[in-house]
Motif scaffolding. Structure first.
Motif, PDB file in Angstrom:
ATOM      1  N   SER A  32     -13.668  -9.291  -4.135  1.00 61.74           N
ATOM      2  CA  SER A  32     -12.670  -9.741  -3.165  1.00 61.74           C
ATOM      3  C   SER A  32     -12.255  -8.589  -2.248  1.00 61.74           C
ATOM      4  O   SER A  32     -12.114  -8.760  -1.031  1.00 61.74           O
ATOM      5  CB  SER A  32     -11.438 -10.292  -3.884  1.00 61.74           C
ATOM      6  OG  SER A  32     -11.781 -11.390  -4.705  1.00 61.74           O
TER       7      SER A  32
ATOM      8  N   GLN B  71     -14.851  -7.917   0.417  1.00 65.69           N
ATOM      9  CA  GLN B  71     -14.758  -8.825   1.564  1.00 65.69           C
ATOM     10  C   GLN B  71     -13.628  -8.425   2.512  1.00 65.69           C
ATOM     11  O   GLN B  71     -13.781  -8.437   3.737  1.00 65.69           O
ATOM     12  CB  GLN B  71     -14.545 -10.255   1.075  1.00 65.69           C
ATOM     13  CG  GLN B  71     -15.701 -10.804   0.256  1.00 65.69           C
ATOM     14  CD  GLN B  71     -15.304 -12.082  -0.462  1.00 65.69           C
ATOM     15  OE1 GLN B  71     -15.267 -13.151   0.144  1.00 65.69           O
ATOM     16  NE2 GLN B  71     -15.001 -11.983  -1.747  1.00 65.69           N
ATOM     17  N   ILE B  72     -12.475  -8.077   1.941  1.00 68.73           N
ATOM     18  CA  ILE B  72     -11.321  -7.697   2.756  1.00 68.73           C
ATOM     19  C   ILE B  72     -11.618  -6.447   3.576  1.00 68.73           C
ATOM     20  O   ILE B  72     -11.289  -6.362   4.766  1.00 68.73           O
ATOM     21  CB  ILE B  72     -10.082  -7.467   1.863  1.00 68.73           C
ATOM     22  CG1 ILE B  72      -9.612  -8.793   1.252  1.00 68.73           C
ATOM     23  CG2 ILE B  72      -8.948  -6.823   2.646  1.00 68.73           C
ATOM     24  CD1 ILE B  72      -8.562  -8.635   0.160  1.00 68.73           C
TER      25      ILE B  72
ATOM     26  N   ILE C  83     -10.210 -15.468   1.407  1.00 69.89           N
ATOM     27  CA  ILE C  83     -10.696 -14.602   0.326  1.00 69.89           C
ATOM     28  C   ILE C  83      -9.747 -14.662  -0.868  1.00 69.89           C
ATOM     29  O   ILE C  83     -10.180 -14.850  -2.013  1.00 69.89           O
ATOM     30  CB  ILE C  83     -10.822 -13.152   0.835  1.00 69.89           C
ATOM     31  CG1 ILE C  83     -11.856 -13.062   1.962  1.00 69.89           C
ATOM     32  CG2 ILE C  83     -11.193 -12.204  -0.320  1.00 69.89           C
ATOM     33  CD1 ILE C  83     -11.833 -11.745   2.724  1.00 69.89           C
ATOM     34  N   VAL C  84      -8.442 -14.535  -0.599  1.00 65.41           N
ATOM     35  CA  VAL C  84      -7.449 -14.541  -1.671  1.00 65.41           C
ATOM     36  C   VAL C  84      -7.395 -15.905  -2.355  1.00 65.41           C
ATOM     37  O   VAL C  84      -7.402 -16.017  -3.590  1.00 65.41           O
ATOM     38  CB  VAL C  84      -6.059 -14.155  -1.134  1.00 65.41           C
ATOM     39  CG1 VAL C  84      -5.011 -14.267  -2.243  1.00 65.41           C
ATOM     40  CG2 VAL C  84      -6.078 -12.739  -0.574  1.00 65.41           C
TER      41      VAL C  84
ATOM     42  N   LEU D 285      -3.057  -6.145   0.514  1.00 67.04           N
ATOM     43  CA  LEU D 285      -2.947  -6.558   1.918  1.00 67.04           C
ATOM     44  C   LEU D 285      -1.621  -6.109   2.544  1.00 67.04           C
ATOM     45  O   LEU D 285      -1.559  -5.840   3.750  1.00 67.04           O
ATOM     46  CB  LEU D 285      -3.099  -8.077   2.033  1.00 67.04           C
ATOM     47  CG  LEU D 285      -4.505  -8.626   1.753  1.00 67.04           C
ATOM     48  CD1 LEU D 285      -4.480 -10.149   1.691  1.00 67.04           C
ATOM     49  CD2 LEU D 285      -5.483  -8.163   2.828  1.00 67.04           C
TER      50      LEU D 285
ATOM     51  N   LEU E 227      -4.298  -8.606  -5.014  1.00 62.80           N
ATOM     52  CA  LEU E 227      -4.869  -8.752  -3.672  1.00 62.80           C
ATOM     53  C   LEU E 227      -3.784  -8.792  -2.600  1.00 62.80           C
ATOM     54  O   LEU E 227      -3.934  -8.185  -1.522  1.00 62.80           O
ATOM     55  CB  LEU E 227      -5.747 -10.006  -3.600  1.00 62.80           C
ATOM     56  CG  LEU E 227      -7.012  -9.976  -4.476  1.00 62.80           C
ATOM     57  CD1 LEU E 227      -7.796 -11.273  -4.326  1.00 62.80           C
ATOM     58  CD2 LEU E 227      -7.911  -8.789  -4.113  1.00 62.80           C
TER      59      LEU E 227
ATOM     60  N   GLU F  23      -8.680 -13.350   5.608  1.00 62.60           N
ATOM     61  CA  GLU F  23      -8.163 -12.767   4.371  1.00 62.60           C
ATOM     62  C   GLU F  23      -7.552 -13.815   3.456  1.00 62.60           C
ATOM     63  O   GLU F  23      -7.691 -13.752   2.227  1.00 62.60           O
ATOM     64  CB  GLU F  23      -7.130 -11.682   4.711  1.00 62.60           C
ATOM     65  CG  GLU F  23      -7.765 -10.450   5.356  1.00 62.60           C
ATOM     66  CD  GLU F  23      -6.734  -9.447   5.837  1.00 62.60           C
ATOM     67  OE1 GLU F  23      -5.534  -9.809   5.890  1.00 62.60           O
ATOM     68  OE2 GLU F  23      -7.116  -8.303   6.160  1.00 62.60           O
TER      69      GLU F  23
END
Length: 449
Positions: free
Chosen positions: A98, A101-102, A113-114, A140, A136, A110
């Protein structure tokens, strides 16, 4: 109504991406926990699950991306997880992919993804979902930790380029810091798709059909930024084969005659064997390997490319060649030796986590034993090409020197190439940053008495 339709499309898209993320988690778990090879684990999963081309591409990106950046991702996660050993491994890997990806995939929102990470976690363990969501979202919200703040140079390079510290130090010691950093950076650039055109006369035709560009290293090679050549009719018909540009340089060095008797001492999976066989008419090639399933790979390759009649496979340890074959048996021999494989890191990133510096000398011993065995079967005037897919002198120049020091009846044959920057002391030495190929070493010796 348009807004609702678009919303449905987004929901469907995110659901499909969730399948790719869940699949990536399964593959990464197999690699990290079960020691599976990345390419084999990924291909097995893709073969056994019905996914669209888009989902396959995302899953592949997530697996290789997370694997390539593993040390970097672990460093980031250490700022948010006090003790990773208290987590189930799949939770940690879910956080890792994850985070990948971020940090590195700009086109994926985003929130998607989360949300998908939380959904995947819920399906496995309800309690894990809260932790995944918390970590996550904290990542962020906060300022991203700065890798440049790491004071120790080798540690900083290790984290920045996701390489073990021993490997960072080894490459710097061998190539100097500036070139080493160029190598580090190049290993994070995605591999090109590279093919060898079986019939050189069809090079231009295949180039047009595939939308490829000519290789600057191989006269029979074509490359693209990306492509799935193995799905093409050209591949199935045996008109092209997948082979890295640097690997394509090996067979031509032997300057085979049509009637030569040839030995490929360490042959599987057979890419170089079928290239060698393409030069033969009445001549024959003996291809060796230790394992039956690898011999089958050679045979499958030979069958697809139409050279089965020129290749005989045999199960044999290359260190025992002199016990099975008489002196003066072969005109030409290829020893594409077992090695650390450091030159393949871009395509097989798990290699860098499974090697240690002390492996090099033990490999050197095996490499010299193979050369010592096969050289007893070469004819006077015959030549042996010694190659590896690594970039370190212990497995390359030092092996060549030690062999020649112990075998006065052999001399080095100087190799040449139009790209002069890969010619070093009569050997072809290709490092990954030069042409964004595999790292490779090719040398040659000749029996003179």
């Amino acid at each position: 109504m348009v807004w609702v339709k678009n919303l449905k499309w987004v929901i469907i898209l995110e659901s499909k991406q969730q399948l790719a993320r869940s699949g990536a988690l399964t593959v990464l778990t197999d690699i990290f926990d079960k020691g599976a090879y990345s390419n084999i684990a990924l291909n097995h999963y893709l073969k056994n699950h019905s996914l669209s081309q888009q989902d396959k591409a995302l899953l592949t990106e997530l697996v290789y991306g997370s694997l390539s950046r593993k040390i970097t991702l672990e460093w980031y996660l250490a700022h948010y997880i006090e003790d990773r050993n208290r987590l189930e491994t799949w939770v940690y890997y879910l956080l890792m992919l994850s985070l990948y990806q971020i940090l590195y995939l700009d086109k994926i929102p985003e929130h998607a993804i989360v949300n998908d990470a939380v959904t995947i976690a819920k399906k496995r363990h309800q309690g894990a979902a809260k932790l995944v969501n918390a970590v996550l979202r904290q990542f962020l919200r906060q300022e991203i930790p700065d890798v440049k703040a790491i004071k120790r140079k080798n540690k900083r390079y290790s984290v920045e380029y996701s390489l073990p510290v021993w490997l960072v130090k080894k490459i710097i010691d061998e190539f100097g810091e500036d070139r080493a950093v160029a190598i580090f950076k190049s290993l994070l650039i995605r591999s090109k798709a590279s093919i060898r055109v079986v019939n050189p006369a069809e090079l231009e035709k295949v180039k047009r059909m595939t939308g490829s560009e000519k290789s600057v290293l191989s006269p029979v090679g074509l490359v693209k930024a990306a492509g799935h050549f193995s799905d093409s009719d050209l591949f199935k018909e045996g008109k092209i084969t997948i082979q890295d540009e640097s690997s394509q340089l090996v067979a031509p060095t032997l300057e085979l005659q049509e009637d030569d008797s040839v030995l490929d001492a360490c042959s599987a999976p057979g890419g170089k064997a079928v290239h060698l066989a393409s030069y033969l008419k009445s001549g024959r090639l003996t291809a060796l390997d230790l394992y039956d399933h690898k011999l089958k790979l050679i045979e499958d390759n030979a069958r697809r490319l139409g050279v089965s009649d020129k290749i005989k496979t045999q199960k044999l340890d290359a260190r025992k060649v002199h016990e099975q074959f008489a002196p003066d048996t072969f005109d030409k021999i290829l020893v594409d030796a077992p090695c650390s494989g450091i030159g393949l890191i871009r395509r097989k990133p798990d290699i860098k986590y499974n090697k240690a510096g002390q492996d090099l000398l033990s490999l050197q011993k095996i490499q010299l034993e193979i050369l010592d065995s096969v050289c007893q079967t070469i004819k006077k005037g015959g030549i042996i090409t010694y190659s590896t897919c690594t970039i370190f002198k212990e497995e390359n120049q030092m092996v060549l020197k030690q062999f020649l020091d112990g075998h006065p009846n052999f001399e080095q044959v100087k190799l040449h190439h139009k790209q002069e920057d890969i010619v070093v002391d009569g050997c072809l030495v290709i490092t990954p940053e030069q042409y964004l190929t595999d790292g490779f070493f090719i040398s040659q010796i000749k029996r003179i008495s």
